[in-house]
Design an enzyme around this catalytic site. Structure first.
Site, mmCIF file in Angstrom:
data_model
loop_
_atom_site.group_PDB
_atom_site.id
_atom_site.type_symbol
_atom_site.label_atom_id
_atom_site.label_comp_id
_atom_site.label_asym_id
_atom_site.label_seq_id
_atom_site.Cartn_x
_atom_site.Cartn_y
_atom_site.Cartn_z
ATOM 1 N N GLU A 46 0.570 -1.173 0.173
ATOM 2 C CA GLU A 46 0.029 -0.005 -0.100
ATOM 3 C C GLU A 46 0.985 1.008 0.044
ATOM 4 O OE1 GLU A 46 -2.336 -0.098 3.670
ATOM 5 O OE2 GLU A 46 -3.797 1.808 2.801
ATOM 6 N N LYS A 117 -9.244 2.469 -2.358
ATOM 7 C CA LYS A 117 -9.659 1.940 -1.107
ATOM 8 C C LYS A 117 -11.053 2.231 -0.600
ATOM 9 C CE LYS A 117 -7.170 0.863 3.291
ATOM 10 N NZ LYS A 117 -5.895 1.541 4.306
ATOM 11 N N CYS A 150 -5.619 -3.344 2.655
ATOM 12 C CA CYS A 150 -5.401 -3.169 3.852
ATOM 13 C C CYS A 150 -6.639 -3.609 4.766
ATOM 14 C CB CYS A 150 -4.595 -2.276 4.446
ATOM 15 S SG CYS A 150 -3.885 -2.289 6.149
#
Lengths: 276, 276
Positions: A46, A117, A150
């Site tokens: 990330e 995300k 994540c």
């Protein structure tokens, strides 16, 4: 038609905060080495170009780049084209004055797509906007590729959406941090979450985590690649060393693995009629 | 008002196929011992009164009982009343000519409710009807109790539904079996699935598995109790020995555990706006 198995690699390394050109160059070296070893799909952590711990939105605006037109994207798009491989790379995306915690997907024919995300962790909420592109599945020459980043992995809905949309492998650029109440020495909760998600959806999951401590924030390492029955096929990597983790995967297995016996198939058995 | 912590016990034992009176009596002895040790909530395995491996529906019809009016239910309802505790017990339920793989929930004031397994495993599909009561959450004097049975736990939707409906603890009567491709000696996949579910939902989960081999079918044991951050607080139990697994739990923690930091809360952070 059966596809040949492919080598997938997750690059666990330590980006240096703010040193964008250096991080991209380091990632390119590591990707090139993975390609030399035969990797067809390489996953970076990330925010691999900028580092993670932004203290202000201004700081992130200064470092963010358009995707795929910024310098970091162009370097990775060009490298994937040169090497004839696919790359999934976490990147700080700037779109006008809006920032997204994104992943670039690029392949031998050029830019494939972007994922933003959906679930923001902690102070990311002060910097980034929530992803507004849904959970796309990219139909590549290798197979159907989804992306999660994540904290997205904390939500079973993420993998369910991707699996129902046909993803065979989900690539996870990540910067895992310790969880509250985590007992000393306990394996990363993230490892469990992704093994459970792979098993419950019959998909491969390839997680590339970062390492190191940045502005006081430690990261977990322990990158891993999970098969579609939830068993670990590479890793977990160490907590604190750079490593390229690789596994040879047959993406056709993602379809077969969904059937657990003559009666049960993990997606078909959902009781959508009773879920709220 | 804060509630006092309570002791929860999962009884891992080996029912004998078809020996209903003997199984119920054995379970009553073990429940009584757990209550003597201070347990306020006791979980029995799936189909604890009859055993698991029905070869035909006729066989199950002969052994199934109405809930809560059959003999097995009455024994457990009566015992819970006598001991002043709650019991969640897996039971073969017969409702007319229809069979359900059910769990009886009963407490100090008598019968509380029934859950019928929503996701049927393997040849259960030849014997049982799919649960038609949804995913009820029972509002008891101890707290809000949900139930899931074995293969229900393979579906993240099960725990999500229960958590969104306010469950603080999910009791899981189960008969876990080995999974396809399971490497020798690997911990039960079910242990991972339930730890992930507890963490992603901020709930306690108490799993009571059976042991032994019945008509050629081995079971996994490894009962466990998981806290609302996904860390194991009791167990996993052995693979093959009878054990009563206990933990003292503060159900108020289920609310607190949902908040992972100042910004994140596991249910609130769901992106229902982008889930399909």
């Amino acid at each position: 038609m059966r596809r040949a198995p492919i080598r997938v690699s997750c690059i666990q390394f330590e980006p240096v905060f703010g040193a964008v050109a250096q991080n991209v160059a380091r990632a390119c070296d590591l990707i090139r080495a993975a390609a030399t070893d035969g990797s067809a799909l390489v996953v970076l952590p990330e925010l691999a170009n900028t580092g993670y711990v932004f203290e202000t939105a201004e700081e992130a605006l200064a470092l963010g780049e358009p995707v795929p037109d910024g310098a970091s994207s162009r370097a990775w798009v060009s490298l994937a084209r040169e090497l004839g491989i696919h790359i999934v790379a976490g990147i700080t995306e700037r779109d006008g004055d809006t920032l997204f915690n994104s992943a670039l997907v690029t392949g031998p024919q050029g830019y494939v797509g972007t994922y933003r995300k959906a679930h923001l962790w902690d102070r990311e909420n002060l910097v980034f906007a929530k992803g507004n592109l849904g959970f796309p599945v990219f139909d590549t020459a290798l197979g159907r590729v989804g992306v999660a980043i994540c904290y997205d992995g904390w939500f079973p809905e993420t993998f369910r959406q991707l699996a129902l949309a046909g993803a065979e492998i989900v690539c996870v650029p990540t910067n895992w941090v310790p969880m509250p109440d985590q007992p000393a020495g306990e394996a990363a909760m993230a490892n469990l979450l992704h093994r459970a998600a792979a098993h419950s959806n019959g998909i491969f999951i390839a997680c590339a985590d970062r390492i190191g401590v940045e502005r006081g924030q430690p990261f977990e390492g322990q990158s891993l690649i999970v098969g579609p029955r939830g068993w670990t096929i590479a890793g977990p990597a160490s907590r604190d060393r750079p490593e390229t983790l690789s596994a040879v995967v047959d993406l056709d297995e993602a379809a077969r693995a969904k059937d657990l016996n003559a009666f049960n198939s993990v997606l078909r058995d959902r009781r959508a009629d009773v879920y709220g």
